[in-house]
Enzyme design. Structure first.
Site, short mmCIF file in Angstrom:
data_model
loop_
_atom_site.label_atom_id
_atom_site.label_comp_id
_atom_site.label_asym_id
_atom_site.label_seq_id
_atom_site.Cartn_x
_atom_site.Cartn_y
_atom_site.Cartn_z
NE ARG A 237 -8.73 57.70 49.67
CZ ARG A 237 -9.97 57.33 49.96
NH1 ARG A 237 -10.25 56.04 50.10
NH2 ARG A 237 -10.92 58.22 50.12
CD GLU A 266 -8.25 53.55 43.17
OE1 GLU A 266 -9.27 54.28 43.22
OE2 GLU A 266 -7.93 52.79 44.07
CG HIS A 284 -11.73 52.84 45.48
ND1 HIS A 284 -10.80 53.83 45.31
CD2 HIS A 284 -12.29 53.05 46.70
CE1 HIS A 284 -10.79 54.61 46.39
NE2 HIS A 284 -11.69 54.15 47.25
#
Length: 328
Positions: A237, A266, A284
């Site tokens: 993360r 993000e 991601h």
């Protein structure tokens, strides 16, 4: 009250993995606009009236959960294993079970982790660009065999990374608050403190959930423990890493480089790290391949169906304390 909100847009490409599961249980999938990620306002508009959410990375705030619970929301099922965008205390307070798709994507993340490790070791990005420009950069690169891999967090994903590290002939050290000693012994992995991982490893890879204890676990102090030849990899993360401290460290060449699949904010459309030549970046995507996305959708749908049928899939439920209230 039999509607289920479908959050992740990529799941629309593989409806066969979750739609039949829902429909066989009398549930109706509903969708919002096509977007990389529903906004808070969109979730607040779409969720009320749904009995469950097959959730992506969209935000589930206390206000959103309270409003939806009053209209019948019972389950927020993440199509993935992270759930930091879900306010779990609010869900528990209002009798909403929060689940993850445990077992669905650890192999995908582990493979991506080694993609990044190898890209750093072999200077893949510079080689690619220099070869395309006709420079023919035939230089010796560093091996990963015989090097030390440091794994911070040895849960489902971390264990797969350990296995791959050993398969590549790496020495492995790891830190974990709830260690599986039998696994570590079987795979010749030394359990050490997190500080020792940072101080001794050549490649440090992060596989922890985002919690108050892991928020900015990579900071100026821990980066300062790293060897100048070491690399940092993050596929967990974004907020686990203090990007400001990492930027300072990379700019000063105090470590050899970093590879990031996740970011503090993000989608990361702009970021000072983008301008550095000692980083490798992906968007991601570590946990998402054509197989894992189907498994994530399928497991999340199964979690919803089981819970609404009064079954209790312990491995998937992240707030087990809601169980008694959930039954009412």
């Amino acid at each position: 009250m039999n509607r289920v909100l479908i959050g992740p847009t990529p799941l629309r490409e593989v409806p066969h993995c979750f739609v039949p599961v829902l429909e066989q249980a009398g549930l109706v999938p509903v969708y919002g606009p096509v977007t990389p990620k529903y906004s808070e306002a969109q979730v607040a508009e779409l969720l009320p009236g749904c009995v469950a959410s097959l959730a992506g990375s969209e935000p589930y705030t206390p206000a959103i959960i309270e409003a939806a619970a009053k209209q019948g929301l019972k389950v927020i099922a993440r199509a993935g294993v992270g759930y930091d965008e879900v306010n779990v205390p609010a869900a528990t307070k209002h009798g909403v079970a929060v689940t993850i798709a445990a077992g669905s994507n650890q192999l995908a993340v582990a493979e991506h982790t080694f993609l990044l490790i190898l890209a750093l070791a072999r200077k893949l990005i510079p080689q690619h660009h220099e070869t395309k420009t006709g420079m023919w950069p035939r230089k010796a690169n560093e091996p990963i065999r015989g090097r030390t891999l440091g794994v911070v967090g040895v849960g489902r994903i971390g264990r797969e990374v350990v296995r791959l590290g050993r398969a590549f002939g790496m020495n492995v050290v790891a830190s974990e608050i709830l260690p599986d000693h039998a696994f570590l012994a079987k795979h010749e992995t030394k359990l050490v403190s997190t500080d020792e991982v940072f101080a001794t490893a050549d490649y440090i890879t992060l596989h922890t959930p985002l919690t108050p204890l892991t928020d900015h676990i990579v900071n100026a102090r821990t980066l300062g423990l790293m060897k100048p030849t070491a690399f940092l990899v993050n596929t967990s993360r974004g907020p686990v890493v203090d990007e400001s401290a990492l930027l300072t460290t990379l700019t000063a060449k105090k470590i050899a480089g970093a590879a990031l699949d996740v970011f503090e904010h993000e989608p990361a459309k702009t970021n000072p790290l983008f301008g550095l030549d000692n980083v490798v970046l992906t968007a991601h995507t570590a946990g998402v391949d054509t197989r894992s996305i189907q498994d994530m959708g399928h497991y999340a749908a199964l979690a919803i169906v089981k819970l609404l049928a009064k079954e209790w899939p312990d491995e998937w439920v992240m707030n087990p304390e809601v169980r008694e209230h959930f039954r009412k």
